[in-house]
Design an enzyme around this catalytic site. Structure first.
Site, PDB file in Angstrom:
ATOM      1  N   SER A 272     -82.083  63.658 -38.370  1.00  0.00           N
ATOM      2  CA  SER A 272     -81.212  63.170 -39.450  1.00  0.00           C
ATOM      3  C   SER A 272     -80.732  64.311 -40.354  1.00  0.00           C
ATOM      4  CB  SER A 272     -81.966  62.089 -40.224  1.00  0.00           C
ATOM      5  OG  SER A 272     -81.050  61.246 -40.846  1.00  0.00           O
ATOM      6  N   LYS A 276     -79.112  68.003 -39.179  1.00  0.00           N
ATOM      7  CA  LYS A 276     -77.938  68.754 -39.653  1.00  0.00           C
ATOM      8  C   LYS A 276     -78.415  70.180 -39.956  1.00  0.00           C
ATOM      9  CE  LYS A 276     -76.857  64.678 -42.647  1.00  0.00           C
ATOM     10  NZ  LYS A 276     -76.394  63.639 -41.823  1.00  0.00           N
ATOM     11  N   TRP A 363     -74.539  54.224 -38.068  1.00  0.00           N
ATOM     12  CA  TRP A 363     -74.229  55.016 -39.269  1.00  0.00           C
ATOM     13  C   TRP A 363     -74.004  56.494 -38.903  1.00  0.00           C
ATOM     14  CZ3 TRP A 363     -72.608  54.244 -43.966  1.00  0.00           C
ATOM     15  CH2 TRP A 363     -72.894  55.133 -44.996  1.00  0.00           C
ATOM     16  N   HIS A 413     -82.831  54.660 -35.742  1.00  0.00           N
ATOM     17  CA  HIS A 413     -82.708  55.999 -36.322  1.00  0.00           C
ATOM     18  C   HIS A 413     -84.111  56.587 -36.540  1.00  0.00           C
ATOM     19  CE1 HIS A 413     -80.673  59.014 -38.770  1.00  0.00           C
ATOM     20  NE2 HIS A 413     -81.565  58.815 -39.736  1.00  0.00           N
TER      21      HIS A 413
END
Ligand code: GTR
Length: 440
Positions: A272, A276, A363, A413
């Site tokens: 998540s 990044k 998302w 997720h």
């Protein structure tokens, strides 16, 4: 499937309208929330092989000498912000060591990396599990959200002292780690399995580097580099993701001094927001051998110009401190962003990169993550490396690709045992290791 999408949305009322109409305008500067493929507005991706002045790059040397520096500069000034050129003073201190960890299979050690400049110092706490081996071992290095004690059920791990995200299910309400959280993310980290495959696990808490909050700036490493008289970075200087990525490089500085690990085989990974971070760390630090992005979404592997799920406007509104000040210019104006995230992956070429999505994680835009991995391919091709041949998302739970890998896992997720099996196989293949079979 909807739960994650709705909970991630900052306005449930708006999301419910969207559930009926597929698209609508959200409040503020967030732009439309899209969750249906047919509602994705048209967009154009920049070609990573065309220079700022319109010339085509045709060789690996031209890429390295002309286009890579141009693109890096754009990502630095417009997306993540540039890290300071100033070198801090670093010192490493082992604070614990136990050679009977994981039932005697590993050495557990904790190392404090003290980072200092004339403005002060910040201690970073690295936890390592190193499989017993006659030769230096490769490493899986990743940041955690809630303190080192969550990754394994092991009373020997020091409870994190840094600011951490509150988490209801762990009973964390005051941004401080608690005993209850010990081992609470064992299934996400799979430490025993990773060690069984011959890799060391190395981790530290992102909050150690900088608390994940707007006020974090004054408590983390970025404050050590503020110019005199300044209370915040310039618009082209690093945000929190830049700081976390920089912290991963400091962990690698330590790993280079540790004879039990092979610092030339360090895989940087993250989930998540920390996915990044892992991609940005690998782009900025060529010492990382492989990068893995687990469900990293917007500002990670997912394309920004493809309006689906979280967008630049939404992420800047919810987390205004993650990226650099200039990135805010692109909230709802992704079309003028001079780069897109496939070019972030391309910056890592020719090193192997793996991108993973999850079916329920709309998302994070699984298709946008796939397309980004796919569209980095032409840059890898310059180096004679194969990326992803498939033109469309693969069926769930199938790993595809070569030097760029990808899978879409069934589920939510998070990072699961299935994800780890793919990451371990990918790293074993690229490090030419003998694969170890999965534990059922
Ligand atoms: C969400 C954020 C995502 C992702 C996620 C996470 O709230 O919108 O970009 O980073 O948090 O880190 O779990």
């Amino acid at each position: 499937m909807w739960q994650r999408f709705l909970s991630a949305s900052s306005n449930i009322g708006v999301a419910l309208v969207l559930a009926v109409f597929g698209i609508n305008m959200a409040c503020g500067d967030e732009g439309p929330l899209v969750k249906e493929e047919s509602k994705v507005p048209p967009y154009t991706l920049p070609d990573p092989l065309i220079t700022n002045d319109g010339k085509r790059i045709t060789t690996a040397d031209e890429w390295r000498n002309i286009r890579w520096p141009e693109l890096m500069r754009l990502f630095e000034t417009e997306v993540y912000g540039r890290a300071p050129a100033e070198k801090p003073k670093l010192s490493f201190k082992k604070t614990s060591e136990d050679d009977g960890a994981l039932g005697g299979k590993a050495i557990r050690k904790e190392v404090t990396i003290d980072v200092s400049t004339k403005r002060g110092h910040v201690p970073l706490h690295l936890l390592l599990y190193v499989p017993k081996s006659k030769s230096p071992v490769p490493v899986m290095l990743g940041l955690n959200f809630h303190g080192n004690q969550v990754v394994c059920d092991d009373k020997g791990i020091a409870l994190a002292k840094c600011w951490i995200l509150n988490e209801d299910y762990l009973g964390i309400t005051d941004h401080r780690a608690n005993e209850k959280s010990r081992g609470s993310q064992t299934s996400n980290w799979q430490v025993e399995e990773v060690v069984k495959h011959g890799f060391a696990v190395a981790t530290m808490c992102c909050g150690d580097i900088e608390p994940d909050s707007p006020a974090g700036l004054s408590q983390g490493v970025r404050t050590l580099f503020l110019r005199d008289g300044r209370t915040e970075p310039d618009a082209d200087e690093w945000g929190a993701i830049g700081a976390w990525a920089w912290g991963l490089s400091r962990a690698l500085d330590y790993l280079e001094t540790d004879p039990q690990v092979n610092a030339k085989q360090v895989v940087v990974w993250g989930h998540s927001r920390l996915g990044k971070t892992a991609l940005w760390a690998a782009a900025t630090d060529p010492r990382f051998a492989i990068a893995i992005s687990n469900n990293s979404g917007c500002g990670g592997a997912a394309l920004s110009k493809r309006i689906f799920g979280e967008t630049v406007g939404r992420i800047n509104r919810a987390f205004p401190y993650w990226f650099c000040g200039n990135f805010h210019k692109y909230s709802q104006h992704e079309e003028i962003l001079p780069v897109d995230q496939h070019e972030l992956i391309a910056l890592i070429a020719p090193r192997p990169v793996y991108v993973a999505s999850a079916t329920n994680d709309l998302w994070a835009d699984p298709r946008g993550e796939f397309l980004s991995a796919k569209n980095a391919g032409p840059v890898y091709a310059l180096f004679g490396k194969r990326g992803i041949d498939a033109d469309d998302l693969p069926a769930p739970d199938r790993s595809i690709g070569d030097v760029i890998g990808y899978h879409l896992r069934t589920g939510n997720h998070e990072t699961t045992a299935f994800d780890w099996q793919q990451y371990l196989a990918f790293a074993e293949r690229h490090f030419s290791m003998t694969p170890v079979s999965a534990t059922k």
